[in-house]
Scaffold this active site. Structure first.
Site, PDB file in Angstrom:
ATOM      1  N   LYS A 204       0.864  -1.186   0.000  1.00  0.00           N
ATOM      2  CA  LYS A 204       0.000   0.000   0.000  1.00  0.00           C
ATOM      3  C   LYS A 204       0.895   1.229   0.000  1.00  0.00           C
ATOM      4  O   LYS A 204       1.431   1.625   1.024  1.00  0.00           O
ATOM      5  CB  LYS A 204      -0.909   0.025   1.239  1.00  0.00           C
ATOM      6  CG  LYS A 204      -1.958   1.130   1.192  1.00  0.00           C
ATOM      7  CD  LYS A 204      -2.798   1.204   2.466  1.00  0.00           C
ATOM      8  CE  LYS A 204      -2.130   2.056   3.511  1.00  0.00           C
ATOM      9  NZ  LYS A 204      -2.084   3.501   3.139  1.00  0.00           N
ATOM     10  N   GLU A 285       9.641   2.059  11.516  1.00  0.00           N
ATOM     11  CA  GLU A 285      10.537   3.217  11.627  1.00  0.00           C
ATOM     12  C   GLU A 285       9.625   4.431  11.694  1.00  0.00           C
ATOM     13  O   GLU A 285       8.893   4.711  10.750  1.00  0.00           O
ATOM     14  CB  GLU A 285      11.485   3.272  10.438  1.00  0.00           C
ATOM     15  CG  GLU A 285      12.711   4.145  10.661  1.00  0.00           C
ATOM     16  CD  GLU A 285      12.427   5.633  10.443  1.00  0.00           C
ATOM     17  OE1 GLU A 285      12.193   6.340  11.450  1.00  0.00           O
ATOM     18  OE2 GLU A 285      12.428   6.061   9.287  1.00  0.00           O
ATOM     19  N   CYS A 319      13.387  11.718   8.229  1.00  0.00           N
ATOM     20  CA  CYS A 319      13.360  11.345   9.643  1.00  0.00           C
ATOM     21  C   CYS A 319      14.733  11.517  10.276  1.00  0.00           C
ATOM     22  O   CYS A 319      14.851  11.639  11.492  1.00  0.00           O
ATOM     23  CB  CYS A 319      12.873   9.913   9.807  1.00  0.00           C
ATOM     24  SG  CYS A 319      13.766   8.709   8.816  1.00  0.00           S
ATOM     25  N   GLU A 415       8.533  16.484  16.434  1.00  0.00           N
ATOM     26  CA  GLU A 415       8.985  16.316  15.052  1.00  0.00           C
ATOM     27  C   GLU A 415       8.170  17.212  14.135  1.00  0.00           C
ATOM     28  O   GLU A 415       6.949  17.079  14.041  1.00  0.00           O
ATOM     29  CB  GLU A 415       8.857  14.856  14.616  1.00  0.00           C
ATOM     30  CG  GLU A 415       9.469  14.613  13.250  1.00  0.00           C
ATOM     31  CD  GLU A 415       9.432  13.152  12.826  1.00  0.00           C
ATOM     32  OE1 GLU A 415      10.371  12.714  12.158  1.00  0.00           O
ATOM     33  OE2 GLU A 415       8.451  12.463  13.169  1.00  0.00           O
TER      34      GLU A 415
END
Length: 514
Positions: A204, A285, A319, A415
């Site tokens: 996906k 992750e 990231c 973040e």
């Protein structure tokens, strides 16, 4: 087998390479607007409901559309994957690896085409897109070789009357959920790692970048991947994502994305469903809040250069990006001023221009979120550079530096995933390290220092999965810097490392008495 060497990046200072990329951009632009089907058990399926991919630099430009899967398609894909798995698992690891090598060769021949598509679909600069393609090639080559080695098993002690073997077997059917920020490399890596180990996969792709995924699925088909082994099912998390994660026949999830979604997957996968015969594995992750420490005796030019490149490459949408600079108070102003000077020099604009370093952010949602964080930063610290945002044609945010922040401020803790860099100062090395470790994340970090004792302390006490000494905190290379973090950064599975494929394998011991 000869160890794999990293695929070299393209040198765009060479005129021939520049012309080749420009030609690829024209080719891809001429083909925009295509419609891509679901692929389930090798069959193309069109749906009325579509996912439309737009160019973040030119938000009116449609890159293409993909059919959007519903639950019945997800169920059909699950059944097809299990049927295909029963044959695929019997293929020799070498034969499975060779499909990856063929796919790698196809991508190498078309590398600028794939990179140019990322420039348009994901807003990546030439250099960032080329690096993404290179990493995808690396994953295919590296994991293929790793699987051939793992096929030999591991040595076990045997006795005079008993012979022992230790081998690996695939686990079943997995769900690959990649992010939009590395739309080729990570999508490719989490898919082919599961395939080469003998598993079947439901893929996906991110709804922001589904076209690059569709193109790669075509490459795997061309390389000879049997039908049903990989099923391509774009769709929403609420419609098919939860359904697949909850499915009693799912064996594992391989996910890269936000902390919120990663934790949701982890929680749902932990629940044993009726009829489920195993514990599902989750490889996740989930992001970072990454720090570069600058020590008092550091090379300050190296520090500023490392901070700028790590913070603003791909508009900070990594990231691993440096979103926090923690600097010793004695050199704080020098490093801050030099970082500002270097950031002012960064070309900002449409990434179709070879000179662009900072392009757009991915979509309207990210644009709003980052803009809101900038407003928060103005209240929490001192806005020293940037802060301007313009979404009139695309989603552009100027590289932003906010100084004099409290280490516990939101800008230093949450973040942001955009071109926003926070600065804090520390009185000594103990405090530098303390601040570096004061987040929920533990993905990447770097220390710029000429103090050997401090470098050794960082090796031991800097809580990150990938630590870099006297360089930036982005740019890991497959096989050289296995990538992944712990704490709320994820399961530290170490993509591109010697242990990664074992996430998708069962270990089996066989003992024969004589």
């Amino acid at each position: 087998m000869i160890p794999y060497k990293h695929d070299p990046w393209t040198n765009f200072s060479v005129e021939e390479n520049r012309r080749a990329y420009e030609a690829a951009l024209k080719k891809v632009e001429a083909e925009l607007g295509g419609d891509f089907d679901l692929i389930v058990d090798g069959k193309r399926i069109k749906t009325d409901d579509k996912i439309t991919s737009y160019n973040p630099s030119n938000k009116e430009q449609v890159i293409g559309t993909v059919s959007k899967a519903k639950r019945e398609h997800a169920e059909e894909a699950m059944q097809a994957a299990w049927t295909a798995f029963e044959e695929w698992r019997k293929w020799s690891p070498k034969a499975r690896a060779e499909i990856l090598f063929r796919a790698s060769a196809i991508v190498k021949r078309r590398r600028h085409e794939f990179s140019a598509l990322m420039t348009l679909e994901a807003g990546k600069s030439w250099v960032e897109a080329d690096g993404d393609t290179s990493e995808a090639i690396d994953f295919m080559e590296f994991y293929g070789r790793q699987m051939i080695q793992l096929a030999q098993g591991k040595p076990c002690n045997s006795s005079e009357f008993q012979h022992n073997e230790y081998n690996y077997q695939p686990v079943g059917v997995g769900f690959a959920v990649p992010p939009w920020n590395f739309p080729f490399a990570i999508m490719c890596g989490i898919t082919v790692s599961a395939l080469v180990t003998g598993n079947a996969v439901l893929l996906k792709p991110s709804s922001n970048t589904p076209i690059i995924a569709a193109k790669f699925v075509e490459v795997l088909e061309e390389a000879g991947l049997p039908k049903g082994v990989l099923n391509f099912i774009p769709g929403s998390g609420s419609e098919i994502g939860d359904y697949i994660v909850d499915h009693p026949k799912l064996s594992f999830v391989s996910f890269t994305g936000s902390r919120e979604v990663g934790c949701r997957i982890y929680e749902r996968a932990a629940k044993v469903q009726e009829g489920q015969q195993w514990l599902k594995r989750v490889v996740a992750e989930m992001g970072g809040k990454d720090t570069i420490i600058v020590d008092r005796d550091a090379d300050l030019e190296l520090a500023a250069q490392s901070i700028v490149k790590s913070a603003f490459g791909y508009s900070g949408q990594k990231c691993s990006a440096c979103s926090r600079a923690i600097v010793h108070q004695d050199v704080y102003e020098q490093v801050l001023e030099r970082t500002i000077e270097l950031t002012k020099e960064l070309p900002v604009g449409n990434p179709t221009d070879v000179h662009t370093f900072v392009g757009p952010v991915i979509d309207a949602g990210q644009f709003r979120s980052i803009s809101e964080y900038i407003e928060i930063g103005k209240q929490e610290g001192s806005l020293r550079l940037g802060g301007e945002a313009d979404d009139s044609t695309g989603y552009f945010i100027q590289p932003t530096i906010i100084a004099d922040l409290d280490p516990n401020s939101r800008i230093m803790q949450e973040e942001i995933f955009g071109p926003v860099l926070g600065f804090s100062k520390a009185k000594d090395f103990e405090e530098l390290l303390e601040i570096a470790n004061n987040t929920d994340y533990a993905l990447t970090g770097a220390i710029i220092s000429n103090n050997r004792e401090h470098l050794e302390r960082a090796r031991r006490d800097f809580q990150v999965g990938n630590l870099y000494l006297n360089r930036g905190c982005t740019g890991s290379i497959v096989g050289e810097q296995p990538f992944g973090g712990f704490k709320m950064s994820g399961t530290d599975a170490k993509a591109g490392g010697p242990d990664y494929l074992r996430n998708f394998l069962h270990a089996k011991t066989v003992s024969e008495a004589f």
